[in-house]
Each structure stands twice: as C-alpha cells, then as structure tokens.
Design a protein around this motif. Structure first.
Motif, PDB file in Angstrom:
ATOM      1  N   ASN A  17      41.705  40.466  35.943  1.00 55.32           N
ATOM      2  CA  ASN A  17      42.368  39.343  36.608  1.00 55.32           C
ATOM      3  C   ASN A  17      42.219  39.449  38.123  1.00 55.32           C
ATOM      4  O   ASN A  17      41.965  38.449  38.800  1.00 55.32           O
ATOM      5  CB  ASN A  17      43.836  39.265  36.204  1.00 55.32           C
ATOM      6  N   GLU A  18      42.385  40.645  38.656  1.00 54.45           N
ATOM      7  CA  GLU A  18      42.220  40.842  40.103  1.00 54.45           C
ATOM      8  C   GLU A  18      40.796  40.530  40.541  1.00 54.45           C
ATOM      9  O   GLU A  18      40.575  39.870  41.564  1.00 54.45           O
ATOM     10  CB  GLU A  18      42.592  42.286  40.475  1.00 54.45           C
ATOM     11  N   ASN A  19      39.821  40.963  39.748  1.00 49.90           N
ATOM     12  CA  ASN A  19      38.425  40.690  40.064  1.00 49.90           C
ATOM     13  C   ASN A  19      38.139  39.188  40.040  1.00 49.90           C
ATOM     14  O   ASN A  19      37.465  38.660  40.936  1.00 49.90           O
ATOM     15  CB  ASN A  19      37.510  41.433  39.082  1.00 49.90           C
ATOM     16  N   PHE A  20      38.637  38.484  39.022  1.00 43.55           N
ATOM     17  CA  PHE A  20      38.420  37.045  38.927  1.00 43.55           C
ATOM     18  C   PHE A  20      39.084  36.302  40.081  1.00 43.55           C
ATOM     19  O   PHE A  20      38.530  35.350  40.616  1.00 43.55           O
ATOM     20  CB  PHE A  20      38.950  36.499  37.600  1.00 43.55           C
ATOM     21  N   LYS A  21      40.279  36.728  40.466  1.00 42.41           N
ATOM     22  CA  LYS A  21      40.966  36.089  41.593  1.00 42.41           C
ATOM     23  C   LYS A  21      40.150  36.229  42.875  1.00 42.41           C
ATOM     24  O   LYS A  21      40.049  35.286  43.660  1.00 42.41           O
ATOM     25  CB  LYS A  21      42.363  36.686  41.775  1.00 42.41           C
ATOM     26  N   ASN A  22      39.555  37.403  43.070  1.00 44.25           N
ATOM     27  CA  ASN A  22      38.730  37.619  44.264  1.00 44.25           C
ATOM     28  C   ASN A  22      37.412  36.865  44.192  1.00 44.25           C
ATOM     29  O   ASN A  22      36.986  36.241  45.170  1.00 44.25           O
ATOM     30  CB  ASN A  22      38.451  39.115  44.465  1.00 44.25           C
ATOM     31  N   GLU A  23      36.756  36.910  43.047  1.00 46.08           N
ATOM     32  CA  GLU A  23      35.433  36.291  42.917  1.00 46.08           C
ATOM     33  C   GLU A  23      35.485  34.772  42.907  1.00 46.08           C
ATOM     34  O   GLU A  23      34.628  34.111  43.485  1.00 46.08           O
ATOM     35  CB  GLU A  23      34.737  36.796  41.646  1.00 46.08           C
ATOM     36  N   PHE A  24      36.477  34.197  42.252  1.00 44.98           N
ATOM     37  CA  PHE A  24      36.541  32.745  42.087  1.00 44.98           C
ATOM     38  C   PHE A  24      37.572  32.077  42.990  1.00 44.98           C
ATOM     39  O   PHE A  24      37.776  30.869  42.903  1.00 44.98           O
ATOM     40  CB  PHE A  24      36.830  32.399  40.624  1.00 44.98           C
ATOM     41  N   SER A  25      38.251  32.842  43.837  1.00 49.12           N
ATOM     42  CA  SER A  25      39.282  32.315  44.735  1.00 49.12           C
ATOM     43  C   SER A  25      40.316  31.483  43.976  1.00 49.12           C
ATOM     44  O   SER A  25      40.602  30.331  44.316  1.00 49.12           O
ATOM     45  CB  SER A  25      38.650  31.482  45.854  1.00 49.12           C
ATOM     46  N   ILE A  26      40.882  32.085  42.950  1.00 51.20           N
ATOM     47  CA  ILE A  26      41.910  31.421  42.142  1.00 51.20           C
ATOM     48  C   ILE A  26      43.192  32.246  42.227  1.00 51.20           C
ATOM     49  O   ILE A  26      43.176  33.407  42.613  1.00 51.20           O
ATOM     50  CB  ILE A  26      41.472  31.275  40.660  1.00 51.20           C
TER      51      ILE A  26
END
Length: 163
Positions: free
Chosen positions: A14-23
């Motif tokens: 989840n942390e990786n996705f938040k950083n990669e996709f700016s969500i």
C-alpha cells in the motif's frame, strides 16, 4: 507469525502504491475473494486482493544447527527455526472501466517483488513472532493448475499472480 508477515506485506505494498501512483487510498487488501458461504467478500472491489492459498514447511533449511555458545563457553540447545513457504495469490479485482487500472496495479506489484525479492523485517516487538526475512519467488502455473486453483477458490478467473 503468519498474520504478522501478511499484514507487513499489505502495508508495504500500500505504501509503495501510494508513492508510485500518488494516491491516498489503500489499494491492497488482505482478504478472501469469496466468503465460506459462497458470497462475494465485502470491500474488495477495485482492489488488489491477496490471500494465503497454501502453507508448507521449507524442508531444505530444516537441518540447521540448533546450538549456540553462551558467555560461559558452554553449548546451549535452542529451539529450531521454522521456515515456511507461504503461497500467496494476488488478484486484480477491477472490472468494467477500471480493468486497465487493475492491470497497472498488478504490474506495479510484480515490479515491486522483482526489485525486492528479499525483504528484511525488524519485528522486535514480540519475540514469539520474530520474522527476519521474507523472500518472494514468482510461481508458474499451467492452465490446468490455474483452472483447479480458481475452482477451489470458488470464483471466476481474474488477473492474478502467485508468489
């Protein structure tokens, strides 16, 4: 110990996705796709859903030495370490207009585990649930195995990857 490992995986993805996709929303959920009664699980639409498919002991690492030397230079017998293989299925549960978005998240997940094949964990909080390292290996399934797996799950086939 299994719950600690899987929750940690969910949190780092989840942390990786938040950083990669700016969500700001969590896109990875630790849950079954289908409930035991056959109904669809709640709160899994538009998510990467993952769950434990199988668990087995890693027999290759089983025969390690279980002794250590204390400060008095005498040998101490210590309990053997337990090494497990957890088979985790990650499913892209996106349909309709957001199907392509789900494939993007699934691709990001594969990239993450390609870069982070081994993840060191500091789980000093509870000595009974100490996990030192998680290793990830993509598992190849042929069409028959995929069919049997999804039949056992009780769901329709969806884009997925097994680690």
């Amino acid at each position: 110990m299994i719950d600690v490992a899987l929750t940690y995986i969910k949190d780092i993805l989840n942390e990786n996705f938040k950083n990669e996709f700016s969500i700001s929303e969590n896109k990875v959920v630790l849950s079954n796709i289908i409930k035991a009664d056959g109904a669809l699980a709640q709160n899994v639409d538009g998510k990467i859903v993952f769950f434990l498919v199988n668990l087995e002991e890693e027999s290759v690492l089983k025969n390690s030495i279980n002794r250590s030397i204390n400060h008095e230079n005498s040998f101490l017998q210590k309990p053997p370490a337990l090494y497990l293989n957890l088979h985790l299925l990650f499913c892209s549960n996106f349909d309709g207009n957001v199907y392509v978005e789900g494939l993007q998240y699934l691709s990001a997940l594969i990239r993450f585990f390609q870069v982070n094949k081994k993840i060191e964990i500091n789980s000093a909080g509870n000595s009974n649930q100490k996990i030192n390292r998680l290793s990830f290996e993509l598992t190849k399934l042929d069409y028959d195995q995929i069919s049997h797996l999804w039949s056992a799950i009780g769901s329709k086939l969806m884009p997925s990857v097994l680690y």
